[in-house]
Design a protein around this motif. Structure first.
Motif, mmCIF file in Angstrom:
data_model
loop_
_atom_site.group_PDB
_atom_site.id
_atom_site.type_symbol
_atom_site.label_atom_id
_atom_site.label_comp_id
_atom_site.label_asym_id
_atom_site.label_seq_id
_atom_site.Cartn_x
_atom_site.Cartn_y
_atom_site.Cartn_z
ATOM 1 N N ASN A 186 0.855 -1.182 0.000
ATOM 2 C CA ASN A 186 0.000 0.000 0.000
ATOM 3 C C ASN A 186 0.891 1.232 0.000
ATOM 4 O O ASN A 186 1.893 1.274 0.714
ATOM 5 N N GLU A 187 0.495 2.232 -0.781
ATOM 6 C CA GLU A 187 1.273 3.473 -0.850
ATOM 7 C C GLU A 187 0.448 4.637 -0.312
ATOM 8 O O GLU A 187 -0.747 4.740 -0.606
ATOM 9 N N TYR A 188 1.119 5.501 0.432
ATOM 10 C CA TYR A 188 0.478 6.671 1.026
ATOM 11 C C TYR A 188 1.266 7.927 0.676
ATOM 12 O O TYR A 188 2.496 7.889 0.611
ATOM 13 N N GLN A 189 0.552 9.026 0.486
ATOM 14 C CA GLN A 189 1.174 10.336 0.322
ATOM 15 C C GLN A 189 1.248 10.935 1.721
ATOM 16 O O GLN A 189 0.239 11.007 2.420
ATOM 17 N N VAL A 190 2.450 11.338 2.132
ATOM 18 C CA VAL A 190 2.647 11.903 3.466
ATOM 19 C C VAL A 190 3.090 13.353 3.319
ATOM 20 O O VAL A 190 4.020 13.654 2.576
ATOM 21 N N THR A 191 2.414 14.249 4.017
ATOM 22 C CA THR A 191 2.780 15.662 3.962
ATOM 23 C C THR A 191 3.399 16.100 5.279
ATOM 24 O O THR A 191 3.032 15.613 6.344
#
Length: 72
Positions: free
Chosen positions: A6-11
């Motif tokens: 699973n891939e997540y965008q982290v800010t």
């Protein structure tokens, strides 16, 4: 056994310390096999042996002080 990715965008991440903080929190989730974090790309990729609830990953990233949203 096949690994689930699973891939997540982290800010909010800006450095290696940020990456380590996210890695440390996400690594506590049961079933996580490997974690790749990139502050430069703003990504978190989690490989697990079983399906992991996105809410758990988002909560772990928030505990580290950042925000996350699943990309794929």
């Amino acid at each position: 056994m096949t690994s689930i990715e699973n891939e997540y965008q982290v800010t909010g991440m800006t450095c290696g310390h940020c990456e380590a903080a996210v890695r440390q929190e996400v690594d506590q989730i049961p079933g996580v096999e490997s974690i790749r974090v990139s502050a430069q790309a703003g990504t978190l990729i989690v490989n697990s042996s079983t399906e992991i609830d996105d809410a758990q990953v988002v909560a772990a990233v928030e505990e580290a002080g950042y925000t996350a949203q699943r990309v794929r």
